[in-house]
Design an enzyme around this catalytic site. Structure first.
Site, short mmCIF file in Angstrom:
data_model
loop_
_atom_site.label_atom_id
_atom_site.label_comp_id
_atom_site.label_asym_id
_atom_site.label_seq_id
_atom_site.Cartn_x
_atom_site.Cartn_y
_atom_site.Cartn_z
N ARG A 228 0.85 -1.20 0.00
CA ARG A 228 0.00 0.00 0.00
C ARG A 228 0.88 1.25 0.00
NH1 ARG A 228 -1.98 0.31 6.35
NH2 ARG A 228 -0.14 1.46 7.04
N ILE A 230 3.11 4.47 -0.30
CA ILE A 230 4.23 4.85 -1.16
C ILE A 230 4.82 3.62 -1.86
CG2 ILE A 230 6.56 5.83 -1.15
CD1 ILE A 230 5.63 7.64 1.21
N ASN A 358 11.63 15.37 15.00
CA ASN A 358 10.19 15.65 15.04
C ASN A 358 9.65 15.25 16.41
OD1 ASN A 358 7.81 16.58 13.98
ND2 ASN A 358 7.34 14.71 12.84
N TYR A 364 11.64 7.02 15.59
CA TYR A 364 11.54 7.07 14.12
C TYR A 364 12.69 7.89 13.54
CZ TYR A 364 9.16 7.89 9.59
OH TYR A 364 8.83 7.96 8.25
N THR A 399 -0.66 9.80 2.67
CA THR A 399 -0.82 8.34 2.76
C THR A 399 -1.58 7.98 4.03
OG1 THR A 399 1.18 8.02 4.08
CG2 THR A 399 1.46 7.92 1.69
P1 NAD Z 1 2.41 2.78 5.07
O1 NAD Z 1 2.25 2.50 6.53
O2 NAD Z 1 1.22 3.21 4.31
O3 NAD Z 1 3.02 1.48 4.35
C1 NAD Z 1 4.13 0.78 4.86
C2 NAD Z 1 4.11 -0.63 4.34
O4 NAD Z 1 5.24 -1.32 4.93
C3 NAD Z 1 2.86 -1.41 4.75
O5 NAD Z 1 2.31 -2.06 3.64
C4 NAD Z 1 3.37 -2.37 5.80
O6 NAD Z 1 2.64 -3.59 5.86
C5 NAD Z 1 4.80 -2.59 5.34
N1 NAD Z 1 5.63 -3.12 6.43
C6 NAD Z 1 5.68 -2.67 7.70
N2 NAD Z 1 6.49 -3.47 8.42
C7 NAD Z 1 6.96 -4.42 7.59
C8 NAD Z 1 7.83 -5.53 7.76
N3 NAD Z 1 8.36 -5.83 8.95
N4 NAD Z 1 8.09 -6.32 6.70
C9 NAD Z 1 7.53 -6.05 5.49
N5 NAD Z 1 6.70 -5.01 5.27
C10 NAD Z 1 6.41 -4.21 6.31
O7 NAD Z 1 3.60 3.82 4.97
P2 NAD Z 1 3.94 4.91 3.84
O8 NAD Z 1 3.39 6.20 4.26
O9 NAD Z 1 3.60 4.38 2.48
O10 NAD Z 1 5.53 5.01 4.01
C11 NAD Z 1 6.45 4.25 3.24
C12 NAD Z 1 7.86 4.64 3.64
O11 NAD Z 1 8.04 6.05 3.48
C13 NAD Z 1 8.19 4.34 5.10
O12 NAD Z 1 9.53 3.93 5.22
C14 NAD Z 1 7.99 5.69 5.77
O13 NAD Z 1 8.74 5.78 6.97
C15 NAD Z 1 8.49 6.62 4.70
N6 NAD Z 1 7.99 8.00 4.83
C16 NAD Z 1 6.66 8.28 4.71
C17 NAD Z 1 6.23 9.60 4.84
C18 NAD Z 1 4.79 9.99 4.68
O14 NAD Z 1 4.48 11.19 4.78
N7 NAD Z 1 3.86 9.06 4.43
C19 NAD Z 1 7.14 10.61 5.13
C20 NAD Z 1 8.48 10.28 5.27
C21 NAD Z 1 8.89 8.97 5.12
#
Ligand code: NAD
Length: 458
Positions: A228, A230, A358, A364, A399
Site C-alpha cells: 500500500r 508509497i 520531530n 523514528y 498516505t
Molecule cells: P504505510 O504505513 O502506508 O506502508 C508501509 C508498508 O510497509 C505497509 O504495507 C506495511 O505492511 C509494510 N511493512 C511494515 N512493516 C513491515 C515488515 N516488517 N516487513 C515487510 N513489510 C512491512 O507507509 P507509507 O506512508 O507508504 O511510508 C512508506 C515509507 O516512506 C516508510 O519507510 C515511511 O517511513 C516513509 N515516509 C513516509 C512519509 C509519509 O508522509 N507518508 C514521510 C516520510 C517517510
C-alpha cells in the site's frame, strides 16, 4: 487523503477570496506523463563560459528552444543557470539577476535549475563563498516561486562537467514533471562514470534524444512494504518504467500485496523483513526466476510515536528493527551475493524527521537518520565500483501514515512547504525511479528530499 483546500482554492471565486485574505494558494503541480516534451516553451540558459555553451547545445539537441537572454513578452518553461566558473561572490549578480527576470515569466509548473561546483571541493575562501552563495540564493528563489514552479540545483563534484551523462540525467529529472514535489534541493553528481556502470553510451542514450519511455526495461526490482501507500506506487512506477517488480510485504497484508503484484505484472513475496532469512528468501526468489537483482527499494517502515519521556522499549525496538536494522542486515546479504548486480542500485526511504527531528518521533528519527548514515557510509565503499546507494527523504506525503495525524495539525503540515501542499506517493516514486535509472549512474550517497521544500529542517 484528498486535500480539499487545494481543490477549493483552484476554483475561481474561492481562489480570489484566498488571494484577498492572503491565505496560501497551493497550485496543482505539473506531474510526469510518459512522452511529455522536455519543455513546451523556450528554456533560458544563463551563465557564460564553455560549460554554459555546451549545456545550451545539448538542450538544442533535445529539440528545446534555447534562449541566452530573457526576451520581452516571451514565457519560459524553465531557466537553467550555469555558474560552474563562479570564483567570487561578485560573479553571481549577472546570471542571478537575469534569473530574476526569468522568474517573472515562468509558466505555471516552471523550473529553475542551477548548475555549479561544490564548495567542498575548494580550499579557496572566495571560490567557496561564491559556490555556497549559489546554494543560498537558489533555496531562496525556491521559496519565492509560485504557481507550482520549483528551483533546484545540480552540484558538480570534482571532475564533473556540465554535460556529463549524470549531470544531464539530473537536469532532465529536474526539468520534467517527475520532480514535481522536489523543491529547493541539490543533487551532487560525480563526473567520471564508475567502472562497471553499464557504459557511458547507455547512460547518455538514456538522457539524450529518443529517451526510452522504459528506462528500467530488463531490470528486476524488489520493493519492500509494497502492499500500500508509497511502496505500492513505487512498484507501479518502476513497472511503468519497464522493471520487473517483486513486491514484498508482511503476510498480514498478503491480499493487498497480491493485488499490487497483479496490477504491475510482477510477483508477490510475503516476508517480514525483520526475519533473519528475509534477504535469503528474496535472493532465492529473484535468482531462481530472473537471475539478477538490479534494484532494491527499502520502503517498508513503521511509526510508533511517543514522547521519549513516555517511550517504552517495545515501541523503540519495533521501529529500529523494521526501519533500519533489517536494512543493514539485508544489504550485507545482498552485497555478498552473486545475484545482486555489479551495477545494482539500493534506494532507501529516509524522512525529513531523520534530518530535522520531530516531536514524538525520537525512535523514528533515530531510524531514519540511521538510514542516512548507512547510505553515506555504504556509498563510500561503492565509489567507482558501479553500484550506487542513495536515500529519498519524503516530507509530508498523503498516505495512510499521515492520515493518522489529527486534522488541524495535518492542515498546517500541508501548508508548511514552499509548494503549500503535501506530496503524493507518486512524487516519491518518481525520485526513486530516477535514482534507479542509468541516468543517475553518478549519483551515490545522496539524500534527495521530496518535501516541497518543507520548512522543517534545512
Ligand atoms: P504505510 O504505513 O502506508 O506502508 C508501509 C508498508 O510497509 C505497509 O504495507 C506495511 O505492511 C509494510 N511493512 C511494515 N512493516 C513491515 C515488515 N516488517 N516487513 C515487510 N513489510 C512491512 O507507509 P507509507 O506512508 O507508504 O511510508 C512508506 C515509507 O516512506 C516508510 O519507510 C515511511 O517511513 C516513509 N515516509 C513516509 C512519509 C509519509 O508522509 N507518508 C514521510 C516520510 C517517510
Amino acid at each position: 487523503m484528498t486535500d480539499n483546500y487545494l481543490d477549493l482554492v483552484n476554483t475561481p471565486l474561492p481562489g480570489k477570496i484566498a488571494k484577498a485574505l492572503g491565505l496560501p494558494r497551493p497550485s496543482v503541480l505539473r506531474r510526469y506523463t510518459p512522452g511529455e516534451p522536455i519543455a513546451a516553451k523556450p528554456v533560458l540558459v544563463t551563465g557564460s563560459g564553455a560549460g554554459a555553451e555546451a549545456l545550451a547545445d545539448v538542450l538544442l539537441g533535445w529539440d528545446v528552444e534555447v534562449r541566452r537572454h530573457v526576451l520581452p513578452g516571451e514565457k519560459l518553461s524553465a531557466a537553467v543557470v550555469v555558474l560552474d566558473r563562479a570564483a567570487s561572490p561578485e560573479d553571481l549578480a549577472g546570471p542571478l539577476l537575469e534569473l530574476g527576470q526569468a522568474a517573472r515569466v515562468l509558466v505555471p509548473g516552471g523550473r529553475v535549475v542551477a548548475v555549479f561546483r561544490s564548495a567542498a571541493d575548494t580550499t579557496d575562501p572566495a571560490v567557496a563563498a561564491a559556490r555556497q552563495g549559489i546554494d543560498g540564493a537558489i533555496r531562496s528563489v525556491a521559496r519565492e516561486l509560485r504557481g507550482g514552479a520549483t528551483a533546484n540545483g545540480i552540484v558538480l563534484r570534482a571532475g564533473a562537467t556540465t554535460t556529463d551523462a549524470t549531470t544531464l540525467g539530473a537536469l532532465r529529472f529536474f526539468l520534467s514533471g517527475r520532480s514535481a514535489y522536489v523543491d529547493g534541493q541539490f543533487l551532487e553528481v560525480s563526473g567520471t562514470p564508475a567502472e562497471g556502470v553499464a557504459g557511458l553510451a547507455a547512460a547518455t542514450a538514456a538522457v539524450g534524444e529518443g529517451v526510452p519511455d522504459q528506462p528500467l526495461a530488463g531490470r528486476t526490482a524488489v520493493v519492500t512494504g509494497a502492499a500500500r501507500g508509497i511502496g505500492a506506487k513505487i512498484a507501479e512506477t518502476l513497472a511503468r518504467d519497464g522493471a520487473r517488480v517483486v513486491a514484498v510485504d508482511v503476510p498480514a497484508a498478503g491480499e493487498q500485496l497480491a493485488q499490487v503484484a497483479n496490477r504491475v505484472g510482477g510477483t508477490a513475496l510475503q516476508i517480514d523483513i525483520t526475519a533473519p532469512d528475509a534477504a535469503a528468501r528474496i535472493l532465492e526468489h529473484v535468482g531462481g526466476r530472473y537471475g539478477t537483482l538490479d534494484i532494491v527499494v527499502h520502503n517498508a517502515g513503521i511509526t510508533r510515536d511517543k514522547l521519549l519521556a513516555n517511550m517504552d522499549a517495545s515501541r523503540w525496538d519495533a521501529v529500529i528493527a523494521v526501519n533500519i536494522a533489517s536494512q543493514l542486515r539485508m544489504n550485507e546479504q545482498f552485497l555478498a551475493s552473486p545475484v545482486f548486480s555489479t551495477t545494482g542500485r539500493i534506494i532507501s526511504l529516509a524522512s525529513t524527521s531523520g534530518i530535522a527531528g520531530n516531536r514524538g518521533q525520537s525512535n523514528y528519527a533515530a531510524s531514519k537518520a540511521g538510514v542516512i548514515g548507512m547510505v553515506r557510509a555504504q556509498a563510500a565503499s561503492f565509489d567507482g565500483a558501479g553500484r550506487t546507494i542513495n536515500a529519498v527523504a519524503p516530507g509530508f506525503i498523503e498516505t495512510d501514515m499521515t492520515a493518522k495525524i489529527p486534522p488541524l495539525t495535518r492542515q498546517v503540515a500541508r501548508r508548511l512547504s514552499s509548494l503549500q501542499q503535501g506530496g503524493l506517493p507518486v512524487d516519491v516514486a518518481e525520485a526513486i525511479a530516477f535514482l534507479a535509472s542509468d541516468a543517475a549512474a553518478g549519483v551515490n550517497g545522496q539524500v534527495l528530499r521530496v518535501c516541497g521544500q518543507n520548512l522543517v529542517g534545512a
